[in-house]
Motif scaffolding. Structure first.
Motif, PDB file in Angstrom:
ATOM      1  N   ARG A 177       0.847  -1.192   0.000  1.00  0.00           N
ATOM      2  CA  ARG A 177       0.000   0.000   0.000  1.00  0.00           C
ATOM      3  C   ARG A 177       0.883   1.242   0.000  1.00  0.00           C
ATOM      4  O   ARG A 177       1.963   1.258   0.590  1.00  0.00           O
ATOM      5  N   ARG A 180      -0.148   6.894   3.028  1.00  0.00           N
ATOM      6  CA  ARG A 180      -1.344   7.740   3.080  1.00  0.00           C
ATOM      7  C   ARG A 180      -0.978   9.108   3.668  1.00  0.00           C
ATOM      8  O   ARG A 180      -0.026   9.262   4.405  1.00  0.00           O
ATOM      9  N   SER A 275       0.186   2.439  -7.513  1.00  0.00           N
ATOM     10  CA  SER A 275      -0.177   1.048  -7.785  1.00  0.00           C
ATOM     11  C   SER A 275       0.599   0.508  -8.980  1.00  0.00           C
ATOM     12  O   SER A 275       0.956  -0.671  -9.027  1.00  0.00           O
ATOM     13  N   GLU A 336     -12.876  -4.682  -2.483  1.00  0.00           N
ATOM     14  CA  GLU A 336     -12.809  -3.350  -1.873  1.00  0.00           C
ATOM     15  C   GLU A 336     -11.533  -3.211  -1.045  1.00  0.00           C
ATOM     16  O   GLU A 336     -10.850  -2.180  -1.091  1.00  0.00           O
ATOM     17  N   GLU A 337     -11.191  -4.248  -0.278  1.00  0.00           N
ATOM     18  CA  GLU A 337      -9.980  -4.188   0.543  1.00  0.00           C
ATOM     19  C   GLU A 337      -8.737  -4.139  -0.333  1.00  0.00           C
ATOM     20  O   GLU A 337      -7.788  -3.400  -0.048  1.00  0.00           O
ATOM     21  N   LEU A 339      -8.452  -2.938  -3.457  1.00  0.00           N
ATOM     22  CA  LEU A 339      -8.329  -1.662  -4.157  1.00  0.00           C
ATOM     23  C   LEU A 339      -8.012  -0.521  -3.198  1.00  0.00           C
ATOM     24  O   LEU A 339      -7.234   0.378  -3.532  1.00  0.00           O
ATOM     25  N   SER A 340      -8.602  -0.562  -2.016  1.00  0.00           N
ATOM     26  CA  SER A 340      -8.312   0.516  -1.045  1.00  0.00           C
ATOM     27  C   SER A 340      -6.870   0.439  -0.568  1.00  0.00           C
ATOM     28  O   SER A 340      -6.249   1.457  -0.239  1.00  0.00           O
ATOM     29  N   SER A 341      -6.301  -0.773  -0.551  1.00  0.00           N
ATOM     30  CA  SER A 341      -4.910  -0.926  -0.145  1.00  0.00           C
ATOM     31  C   SER A 341      -3.964  -0.364  -1.191  1.00  0.00           C
ATOM     32  O   SER A 341      -2.958   0.289  -0.862  1.00  0.00           O
ATOM     33  N   SER A 343      -4.643   1.843  -3.695  1.00  0.00           N
ATOM     34  CA  SER A 343      -4.943   3.179  -4.206  1.00  0.00           C
ATOM     35  C   SER A 343      -4.348   4.256  -3.310  1.00  0.00           C
ATOM     36  O   SER A 343      -4.294   4.125  -2.089  1.00  0.00           O
TER      37      SER A 343
END
Length: 344
Positions: A177, A180, A275, A336-337, A339-341, A343
């Motif tokens: 990931r 952030r 990514s 979802e997990e 892609l959220s990781s 992105s």
């Protein structure tokens, strides 16, 4: 393997799994192998398995940053028969160096520098698996200690593959990931004499993330990774890019030569890994296939399963099977997990 080596090899993976930071990783590995290969200090150097660029360094009673830079320069320039690349290519993962080699043996540049330190003996272990290189472990003994022996070298050689597997598992455990809440990309400009000519404000923020203790580190430590990737950019045919697993996510360093040939300078960009940069790493860390990467890329673009299927000329059932395989390999539980990781 003898029973002691087998026991050490078995205990490595679970012990490393408990480490939460790079310094903890180095300390755990040192403790695990100390009964078999006693040492006074160590350096653990991780590398990007795709480009071969250094991606982290942790040490205890090791060499100073300037010495590490000398080690990296030899690696990148291909100087010396005891570099990580040379050890892997020669199929002999262990080398022992002494600051005062026995008479008749040629003293290499590295040994000359060793003689100016308190290090009397050095044992290097190349950490490689199935054609991919993951790092280099350097064990050190002080002048007052006995030099590393043939038995030490044999034990270290038997532990080389388990150590490489443990290092790979540690890196794979830091899921891919990006960082952030990261600052904008930072830029560091280095001239042909390796002098730092300019650093953006965010460049200072990023380089501080690359060292264990930025508050006490000097310039040579803070900019070590930057100098190394800049040197790599000057070598024809080398991809000057390093993916770095940090505590807050993955960072990427990338260097490019400046257009003005007279300057001979290099611009180094430091930023949160995208990514697109992380997906090739997923292939080697988790065994993600090229087709599975294509599925992930299209999912990141927002395509639904049916749209992904049409774009890849697959059935929706096959696309869902690819997703299931990706979840199983990476340890995530849903699209979802995943892609959220990945992105930003």
């Amino acid at each position: 393997m003898n029973s002691d080596v087998e026991q050490a090899a078995r205990s490595l993976a679970p012990a490393v799994a408990e480490a939460t930071t790079i310094p903890e990783l180095g300390a755990v590995i040192s403790r695990q192998i100390a009964p078999l290969v006693p040492h006074d200090g160590y350096m653990l150097r991780g590398v990007d398995p795709i480009t071969g660029a250094a991606c982290f360094l942790t040490k205890e009673h090791g060499y100073a940053a300037a010495f590490y830079r000398e080690l990296e320069s030899a690696e990148i320039l291909g100087h010396g028969k005891h570099t990580l690349t040379a050890l892997v290519e020669n199929g002999r993962p262990v080398a022992v160096l002494e600051s005062d080699p026995p008479s008749g043996r040629h003293r290499v540049r590295h040994q000359e520098i060793m003689s100016t330190t308190d290090v009397g003996s050095e044992l290097r272990v190349a950490l490689a698996l199935k054609g991919l290189t993951w790092g280099l472990l350097v064990l050190l003994r002080a002048r007052a200690s006995r030099p590393f022996s043939k038995t030490d070298a044999v034990n270290a050689g038997r532990l080389a593959a388990p150590l490489a597997e443990a290092l790979k598992r540690y890196v794979a455990g830091r899921f891919l990931r990006p960082v952030r809440s990261a600052p904008p990309p930072g830029i560091v400009v280095i001239d042909s004499s390796d002098r730092i000519r300019a650093v953006t404000r965010t460049g200072h923020e990023w380089v501080s993330k690359l060292v264990q203790d930025a508050e006490t580190a000097d310039e040579s430590e803070i900019f070590a990774h930057v100098w190394n990737i800049a040197l790599m950019a000057r070598q024809p045919g080398r991809q000057a890019l390093s993916r770095i697993p940090g505590p807050d996510g993955w960072i990427v360093l990338e260097a490019q030569r400046l257009d003005d040939a007279d300057l001979g300078g290099v611009a180094v960009t430091i930023q949160s890994a995208s990514s697109e940069v992380l997906l090739p790493a997923a292939a080697v860390l988790y065994g993600i296939t090229s087709r599975e990467q294509e599925v992930i890329r299209r999912a990141l673009d927002g395509l639904a399963v049916k749209q992904i299927a049409r774009s890849l000329n697959l059935s929706p059932h096959t696309v869902n099977d690819h997703f299931k395989a990706i979840y199983r390999k990476t340890g995530v539980n849903s699209r979802e997990e995943l892609l959220s990781s990945l992105s930003l």
